[in-house]
Design an enzyme around this catalytic site. Structure first.
Site, short mmCIF file in Angstrom:
data_model
loop_
_atom_site.label_atom_id
_atom_site.label_comp_id
_atom_site.label_asym_id
_atom_site.label_seq_id
_atom_site.Cartn_x
_atom_site.Cartn_y
_atom_site.Cartn_z
N TRP A 15 40.30 47.96 38.14
CA TRP A 15 40.13 46.94 39.18
C TRP A 15 40.28 47.55 40.57
CZ3 TRP A 15 37.89 43.62 41.65
CH2 TRP A 15 38.41 42.51 42.32
N LYS A 181 47.27 33.29 31.47
CA LYS A 181 45.99 33.24 30.75
C LYS A 181 45.80 34.45 29.86
CE LYS A 181 43.97 36.31 33.62
NZ LYS A 181 43.62 37.70 33.28
#
Length: 312
Positions: A15, A181
């Site tokens: 990322w 999540k």
């Protein structure tokens, strides 16, 4: 304020390095620094960019930048944040890490706010494998309300990329959604590994979102956050994508691999393993129970048979 087109990204994983590449492509001066403090090779690197410096000196990079993006894994986040503290004046410090500090239950922004004034959180469905291909994606920027220039500066550097940035002051809600999540994504992966089908997969996603939202509400978060880009959007991307490490880890567990073997096969940090510890800490702080997170804790920490997700 420093030049708003100069940023420092600390963390050379997928990322961090993908973000460095897309920003450098638009003319933003980027310093990409290893989170370990040692020279490292980024996951992604453009063939040639006059706007990207890799493995520079951290003090100079931080002092010359107006925005500092932190992307280390959650268990190393506090140490990395402390390493830049001596060089921070009025720069914006923004977390891109999706996790919870397991022993304290603190989000990354709460860790930052212990020492920094201008703090933000950037999160959403943003798999690096697609970001580096310049495919479109949405991000939610959470920021502390007293910070006037940070959201303007962030939106400015992203305006020439394929990212759309929405604003919110609910930093904690964004971070809870982002961290928890990952646990849901593991449960979905387990379900797929066990061959339980689309119907049960959708049940796990809905139930997981309900539990995240319920915990967030008890901790004072805005419920709308959990149904936005950083909540439901990121949950769908992480639970269903072939790029998701957490989903892949769950799939391997469902296929019968041990926790250790599954981690080794994924070959990267599986944030859900740390997030479940943080979730248990937060549940205790909020004085509420969650069968969903109890089951996932048994599977992720006690090596309980993954088929226990059928009780969900």
């Amino acid at each position: 304020m420093s030049n708003p087109t100069r940023v420092c990204i600390i963390g050379m994983g997928a990322w961090g390095s993908a973000l460095a590449c897309i920003l450098a492509q638009t003319g933003t001066f980027v310093n990409l620094i290893s989170a370990s403090g040692r020279s490292s090779k980024p996951k992604y690197l453009p063939n040639n960019s006059q706007f990207l410096t890799v493995n520079g000196e951290i003090e100079e990079a931080v002092r010359k930048s107006s925005l500092i993006f932190l992307t280390p894994s959650s268990q190393h986040f506090r140490k990395v944040a402390a390493s830049i503290y001596p060089f921070i004046t009025n720069q914006g410090v923004i977390s891109l890490t999706k996790g919870i500090e397991s022993n304290s239950g603190k989000t990354m922004s709460q860790i930052l706010l212990e020492n920094f004034d201008n703090v933000g959180v950037l999160s959403g469905g943003s798999h690096a494998e697609e970001v580096i291909m310049n495919l479109p994606f949405y991000l939610a920027l959470g920021f502390n309300s007293k910070n006037e220039y940070l959201p303007i500066s962030v939106k400015e550097i992203f305006k020439s990329t394929n990212a759309s940035v929405v604003l919110t002051e609910d930093m904690k809600g964004i971070e809870l959604a982002a961290a928890l999540k990952n646990i849901v994504a593991v449960s979905v992966g387990i379900s797929d590994g066990l061959g339980l089908g689309d119907n049960f997969r959708s049940t796990l996603i809905v139930k997981g979102l309900q539990e995240i939202s319920r915990l967030g509400k008890s901790l004072g978060c805005d419920q709308a956050t959990f149904y936005g880009y950083a909540g439901l959007g990121d949950l769908i991307a992480t639970s269903l994508s072939e790029h998701s490490r957490n989903r892949k880890f769950g799939f391997l567990l469902g296929q019968g691999l041990t926790l250790s073997d599954a981690k080794n096969k994924v070959g990267a940090v599986v944030e859900a393993i740390y997030a479940i510890q943080g979730a248990r800490t937060l549940l205790k702080m909020a004085n509420i129970s969650s069968h969903y997170f109890d089951v996932m804790s048994d599977i992720l920490t006690n090596s309980t048979n993954p088929k226990k997700i059928l009780t969900l």
